[in-house]
Design a protein around this motif. Sequence first.
Motif, PDB file in Angstrom:
ATOM      1  N   GLU A  47       3.398  -5.243   1.671  1.00  0.00           N
ATOM      2  CA  GLU A  47       2.665  -6.059   2.639  1.00  0.00           C
ATOM      3  C   GLU A  47       2.111  -7.339   2.030  1.00  0.00           C
ATOM      4  O   GLU A  47       2.029  -8.363   2.692  1.00  0.00           O
ATOM      5  N   LEU A  98       9.169  -1.133   4.228  1.00  0.00           N
ATOM      6  CA  LEU A  98       8.121  -0.208   4.668  1.00  0.00           C
ATOM      7  C   LEU A  98       8.727   1.069   5.245  1.00  0.00           C
ATOM      8  O   LEU A  98       8.212   2.175   5.016  1.00  0.00           O
ATOM      9  N   HIS A 133      -6.662   1.994   3.841  1.00  0.00           N
ATOM     10  CA  HIS A 133      -5.872   2.090   2.616  1.00  0.00           C
ATOM     11  C   HIS A 133      -6.760   2.189   1.386  1.00  0.00           C
ATOM     12  O   HIS A 133      -6.447   2.933   0.453  1.00  0.00           O
ATOM     13  N   ASN A 145      10.012   3.068   2.297  1.00  0.00           N
ATOM     14  CA  ASN A 145       8.870   3.649   1.599  1.00  0.00           C
ATOM     15  C   ASN A 145       8.381   4.907   2.302  1.00  0.00           C
ATOM     16  O   ASN A 145       8.152   5.942   1.673  1.00  0.00           O
ATOM     17  N   THR A 146       8.235   4.838   3.607  1.00  0.00           N
ATOM     18  CA  THR A 146       7.762   5.988   4.371  1.00  0.00           C
ATOM     19  C   THR A 146       8.767   7.137   4.337  1.00  0.00           C
ATOM     20  O   THR A 146       8.399   8.288   4.071  1.00  0.00           O
ATOM     21  N   GLN A 181       3.190   0.452  -0.269  1.00  0.00           N
ATOM     22  CA  GLN A 181       2.999  -0.245   1.002  1.00  0.00           C
ATOM     23  C   GLN A 181       2.139  -1.489   0.815  1.00  0.00           C
ATOM     24  O   GLN A 181       2.440  -2.550   1.379  1.00  0.00           O
ATOM     25  N   CYS A 192       2.881   6.114  -2.028  1.00  0.00           N
ATOM     26  CA  CYS A 192       3.286   5.429  -0.801  1.00  0.00           C
ATOM     27  C   CYS A 192       2.278   4.358  -0.380  1.00  0.00           C
ATOM     28  O   CYS A 192       2.675   3.269   0.051  1.00  0.00           O
TER      29      CYS A 192
END
Length: 132
Positions: A93, A106, A26, A109-110, A89, A85
């Motif tokens: 998280e 999540l 990430h 979001n995706t 995320q 995104c």
Amino acid sequence: MSQTPPMRSALGRVRGHGAGHGGTDHFIGQRLSALALLLLTPWFVVSAALSMPGPSYVAAIDFLSQPVNAVGVILLIGAAIYHMCIGAQEIVEDYITKPLTKTLLLAVNTLLGIALAAAAVFAVLNINFSGV
């Protein structure tokens, strides 16, 4: 001479991961997408300002009808949505503790990122190929 204890937890040693098993991907993705945005956003602003005489629908269609501009806008859209995104995320998280809520957010979001990217790319390609 004393032996220092290992820095991994027992569960981390069993799984082969430390505490930060997924953060590097990430981190790198966020930095690369930010770099792409730093390059593509000024290009878009300058090229749109130079090629469009005024803020009109026809001028925007003419701008997106040029293949180089269409590809640049698609790259800008992809980098921006990917960056968004990954950031969302990370927030989910880090700050959402309930497992069901985290999983749902999540997934949203995706799916939202995919839907936004697909719609935006479709619009640019539709303008570019049909000349609407």
